[in-house]
Structures are given as C-alpha cells and as structure tokens.
Enzyme design. Structure first.
Site, short mmCIF file in Angstrom:
data_model
loop_
_atom_site.label_atom_id
_atom_site.label_comp_id
_atom_site.label_asym_id
_atom_site.label_seq_id
_atom_site.Cartn_x
_atom_site.Cartn_y
_atom_site.Cartn_z
N CYS A 8 0.88 -1.19 0.00
CA CYS A 8 -0.04 -0.12 -0.08
C CYS A 8 0.87 1.29 -0.14
O CYS A 8 2.02 1.24 0.23
CB CYS A 8 -0.83 0.14 1.04
SG CYS A 8 -1.92 -1.22 1.46
N CYS A 229 12.31 -3.15 5.26
CA CYS A 229 12.16 -4.41 4.33
C CYS A 229 13.21 -4.26 3.18
O CYS A 229 13.05 -3.43 2.42
CB CYS A 229 10.81 -4.17 4.04
SG CYS A 229 10.29 -5.15 2.20
N SER A 276 11.67 -2.75 -13.05
CA SER A 276 12.56 -2.67 -11.86
C SER A 276 13.77 -3.24 -11.90
O SER A 276 14.62 -2.43 -11.23
CB SER A 276 11.76 -3.27 -10.77
OG SER A 276 11.13 -4.45 -11.23
N ASP A 338 16.81 -10.07 -13.50
CA ASP A 338 15.61 -9.73 -12.87
C ASP A 338 15.99 -9.41 -11.57
O ASP A 338 16.93 -9.82 -10.81
CB ASP A 338 14.29 -10.42 -13.16
CG ASP A 338 13.14 -10.03 -12.90
OD1 ASP A 338 13.19 -8.77 -12.80
OD2 ASP A 338 11.97 -10.58 -13.21
N ASP A 339 14.78 -8.16 -10.88
CA ASP A 339 15.10 -7.95 -9.75
C ASP A 339 14.85 -9.17 -8.60
O ASP A 339 15.59 -9.40 -7.63
CB ASP A 339 14.25 -6.65 -9.24
CG ASP A 339 12.77 -6.98 -9.50
OD1 ASP A 339 12.18 -7.44 -8.42
OD2 ASP A 339 12.53 -6.79 -10.71
N CYS A 375 5.84 -13.53 3.16
CA CYS A 375 5.87 -12.31 3.97
C CYS A 375 4.64 -12.07 4.88
O CYS A 375 3.56 -12.39 4.25
CB CYS A 375 6.14 -11.19 3.05
SG CYS A 375 6.29 -9.79 3.93
N CYS A 424 14.84 -6.54 7.09
CA CYS A 424 14.04 -7.61 7.20
C CYS A 424 14.55 -8.25 5.93
O CYS A 424 14.26 -7.85 4.92
CB CYS A 424 12.54 -7.33 7.14
SG CYS A 424 11.80 -8.83 7.27
N CYS A 427 11.88 -13.18 3.94
CA CYS A 427 11.30 -13.97 2.71
C CYS A 427 12.61 -14.67 2.14
O CYS A 427 12.44 -15.56 1.51
CB CYS A 427 10.78 -13.02 1.65
SG CYS A 427 11.92 -11.58 1.19
P1 5GP Z 1 7.27 -14.40 -10.94
O1 5GP Z 1 6.96 -14.11 -12.34
O2 5GP Z 1 8.68 -15.11 -10.67
O3 5GP Z 1 6.20 -14.88 -9.95
O4 5GP Z 1 7.57 -12.73 -10.20
C1 5GP Z 1 8.66 -12.00 -10.24
C2 5GP Z 1 8.60 -10.76 -11.09
O5 5GP Z 1 7.60 -10.11 -10.67
C3 5GP Z 1 9.75 -10.04 -11.18
O6 5GP Z 1 9.77 -9.44 -12.69
C4 5GP Z 1 9.40 -8.90 -10.32
O7 5GP Z 1 9.79 -7.59 -10.81
C5 5GP Z 1 8.05 -8.87 -10.15
N1 5GP Z 1 7.73 -8.89 -8.49
C6 5GP Z 1 8.13 -9.08 -7.73
N2 5GP Z 1 7.42 -8.90 -6.72
C7 5GP Z 1 6.42 -8.35 -6.97
C8 5GP Z 1 5.08 -7.63 -6.52
O8 5GP Z 1 5.05 -7.78 -5.17
N3 5GP Z 1 4.46 -7.01 -7.38
C9 5GP Z 1 4.49 -6.90 -8.56
N4 5GP Z 1 3.44 -6.29 -9.35
N5 5GP Z 1 5.57 -7.58 -9.24
C10 5GP Z 1 6.42 -8.13 -8.35
MG MG Z 2 9.52 -7.33 -12.90
#
Ligand code: 5GP
Ligand code: MG
Length: 449
Positions: A8, A229, A276, A338-339, A375, A424, A427
C-alpha cells in the site's frame, strides 16, 4: 476466501491545500497500489471517498479538488485476491477515526474475528478512545500488543493527524512540507515531485501527532531493532526514493555490481527485464563490461501480471507484457537480469521468448537472494509451495526455467549492496524479526484462507 496481505501507499496533508496534495500524492504513489484508492477528510465529521482501480479511476478528480478541508489522509491499495471490494478499500473510518495503513498486523487474528487487520486497528483504537484514553496513549497501547509491520496515518474527528511507524520500521514513512502544508508520505519521491521538502524519515516506533493548529508532538516507543524491508529497495519503492537515508536507485546499481563481481557469466549482452531490474542491469553491465541491450520492450497495454488472481491469468497477462527485439538477441549469449523471482512465471516466459528469437545461451542473474518464505509484514509473497525457490536448488530451477545457468545474490551480498545490515530478510531466510515466533503452518492458513 480472503487474503489480506497487501502492499500500500499512504499520504496525509495538513494545511490549506490538504485534499489537493493528498490526491496528487496518491497518484505519485500509484506503484504501491493499483487496486483501490481513497481519501478521508474532515468536514463537520469524518468523510471518506473511495473507489476501485487507479487513483484517477477510483476518485472523481473535479469533485475531490473541490473539497476544502485542511485535514486529509489517503491510501492506495494493492490487494492480491483479484476481487478487491470497496469494503476493503482504505482509508477505513468510523465517526471517530479514519486509518490508512501499509503493512500487515501479523497477529491480528488473535484479537477476534476480523476480516482485515485494518478493521482490527480501527476497532482497537476506537474502543480505547471510547474508554477515555488519549489518542496517543491508545496508539502506544496498540503498538504494545500488535506484532508486524505498520506505517500508518490516522485522522480523528478533532482534526488531528497522526503518523505512526512500527518499532521495527519495516515499511517506510516520511515527513515533509509542501509550501505551508505538512505532509506524510510512504515515499519521499512523491513529496519532492510536488515541490516539497523532506523533513525526515519517521523513526521506528515514532508517533508524530499534528494538532489542528499545526503544532507537532513526537513520541517514541522503544525500538529494539531496525528492520527496513529489503524488498522496498529491491523492487517495491520508486527508484528515485530514498528510504532511511539510502537511495533506492543507487542500492539497485550496487546490487547489479556485486552480482557481476561475484556471479559472473561469459556473455555478449546484458538484458534487463523492465522496469524494476533496469538499474540492477546497469550495475551489472558497468561492472562486467558487457554491454547493456534493451532487448525486451514492455508494452503499454501490459497489465500487472503479479496481481492477477490465478496463475493461468498471470501467465496469459505475461504474454502481452513484453515484446522482443529479435535482431538484438539472435545468436547472442545473454545475461538476463531480474530483480527477483517469485513464482518463476516471468522468467520462464521471457526465456521462451529469447530462445524463440535465436538466443544462443541464457544466463539468469537475480538481483536478490532466493525467495523461499512467505511475507507476513506487508509484501505479497505466497505460500511456500508457490515459491519456485522454496525447496529447490539453483540447478533445478535453471532447468525448470529453461536457462543455461542461474545465480542469485546471497543475503550477505544483498545487505552489502543496499548498505544496511539491519534489514528484514525474512522472505529469504525464514527468520522473521517479529516479537514472537509463529508457526509457518498456522500463518499460511491464516493468511491464505
Ligand atoms: P514471478 O513471475 O517470478 O512470479 O515474479 C517475479 C517478477 O515479478 C519480477 O519481474 C519482479 O519484478 C516482479 N515482482 C516481484 N514482486 C512483485 C510484487 O510484489 N508485485 C508485482 N507487481 N511484481 C512483483
Ligand atoms: Mg519485474
């Protein structure tokens, strides 16, 4: 039924342009929540306007901008059920109080049969106030019994605004000033963009009360440890924000640099998965001297894949999310950055695209450690069984994704990159810096009912 994990964004303004700045602030925090938006203000009593969707969809701009109140708080919400209802949208108010909240009250279920943790906070504080307690004392009592993450802004019927950050400081919260208006925001970037000045990060355990005449009162409950976090730095916050003194952008660059140094790959190009991971890929490219190539194009129609309610829907959204520049990747050895990898959907899809476009080798490098645990402090990471890294080693993950190799940062490397030891990282490690130990089994049931 209901999941209450949510990201949020919160904003509050005290002053002549209160509702305008709160409204504009919410738009600038839109990345923190796209499912609903709302504003509470005082006009006689407490009033709330809210709706579903993006800020501009949820709130009627011309109506909102006509509200003359000097006291307002706002909220953007990002639930993950896919069936966000208006009832769950925030701020949540009764005739005494309104609350906009970012985080998760980990132990809310112990206090009664509440649908959401926000409902619990509102109920708890209202009862205390009804019994005659001063609002600051009521908040202190709440902080004593509540476990979890909560950055929140509260508006009461006496035109007082409170900003509260939990004693571990999981989620960010910043105080600032825009001309003569006092503001609070989840991120400083929103305040700066509105032409304001940053006064400070609210401290872990701090309660700031702004009286109707603008006088400030700050109190602090004891904070034994600081646990911002890590994911705020890795993914969630805007890159132009600073959290607890550390630039999110620069932290991401360093994640990439350390990734390149300690997890090298023989390759021709570095490709980020937008948006990101871009700074992480820039860091990787600089440090490794492998050129950066923007070979993935994020389409403008792309919806947010992560928040779709079912995995099938998430996958189908991913299909329209990225286009690929075939000529940039054909016959190339690629480091794809990827992040984070959560379920693995994004990476799997992109590796397929790269293979179909003639990529020769694909080496996945991830700007965070393996996400292995859910988390309970405000980021939506699912059950262990949905997390691709929960019970698998790199080799197995690499195979599932169709990559030639995969390497993640270690927790130590991540902390070094961010430049803060006290983060933190639950995860990644399963070590939850909460007041108490909760059984993972019980928590998974509570939060995934
Ligand atoms: P995955 O596709 O592996 O389930 O999720 C990873 C991708 O989702 C990464 O590209 C990352 O940037 C993005 N991501 C990670 N956490 C979140 C989140 O909490 N919300 C959203 N919208 N994207 C996320
Ligand atoms: Mg992403």
């Amino acid at each position: 039924m209901m999941k209450i994990k949510e990201h949020c964004g919160i904003f509050a303004t005290i002053g002549d342009r209160s509702v305008k700045y709160t409204y504009e602030g919410l738009k600038l925090l839109q990345h923190r929540g796209q499912e609903s938006a709302g504003i509470s203000y005082t006009e006689g009593g407490i009033k709330t306007v809210k709706g579903l969707g993006l800020v501009e969809e949820a709130l009627n701009e011309s109506e909102v901008l006509q509200i003359r109140s000097k006291f307002s708080i706002g909220h953007v919400r990002y639930s993950t059920t896919g069936k966000t209802t208006l009832q769950e949208a925030q701020p949540l108010n009764n005739d005494k109080l309104s609350i906009a909240f970012n985080g998760t009250i980990t132990n809310y279920f112990e206090f009664g049969n509440y649908k959401t943790d926000t409902e619990f906070i509102l109920d708890f504080l209202s009862k205390e106030i009804k019994e005659g307690k001063d609002i600051v004392d009521a908040v202190k009592h709440f902080m004593d019994i509540a476990d979890g993450a909560y950055s929140m802004v509260i508006l009461d019927d006496k035109n007082r605004v409170l900003a509260v950050r939990d004693p571990k400081g999981f989620r960010p919260l910043v105080m600032g000033k825009i001309d003569e208006n006092m503001v609070f925001s989840s991120e400083d970037s929103a305040i700066k963009q509105l032409g304001g000045k940053i006064i400070k990060d609210i401290l872990p355990g701090e309660i700031v009360l702004v009286n109707p005449d603008g006088k400030l009162l700050s109190e602090k409950v004891p904070s034994t440890s600081f646990h911002t976090c890590a994911f705020e730095y890795i993914y969630f916050s805007r890159a132009d924000s600073k959290i607890d003194g550390i630039s999110v952008y620069m932290a991401r660059i360093r994640l990439g640099e350390i990734l390149a140094r300690n997890h090298p790959a023989k390759a021709d190009i570095v490709v980020p998965i937008p948006e990101s991971s871009r700074p992480i890929a820039i860091g990787y490219s600089r440090e490794s001297n492998i050129p950066l190539e923007e070979a993935l194009i994020r389409t403008i129609v792309s919806k947010r894949s992560f928040i779709m309610p079912t995995n099938d829907k998430r996958k189908s959204v991913l299909e329209e999310k990225f286009g690929i520049v075939e000529d940039a990747v054909r016959d190339k050895r690629i480091v794809i950055i990827d992040d984070s990898i959560v379920r693995g959907n994004t990476m799997k899809r992109i590796i397929t695209l790269l293979r179909n476009s003639g990529a020769k080798e694909i080496h996945v490098r991830v700007g965070s450690p393996m996400i292995r645990y859910p988390c309970y402090m405000g980021i939506d990471f699912p059950n262990r069984k949905e997390l691709i890294a929960s019970d698998k080693k790199e080799e197995e993950i690499s195979k599932i994704l169709g990559a030639d190799s995969i390497e993640y940062l270690t927790v130590k490397e991540m902390k070094e990159a961010i430049g803060k030891e006290s983060l933190c990282s639950a995860c990644f490690t399963g070590i939850y810096p909460l007041k108490r130990n909760y059984s993972l089994q019980i928590m998974e049931n509570v939060f995934n009912r």
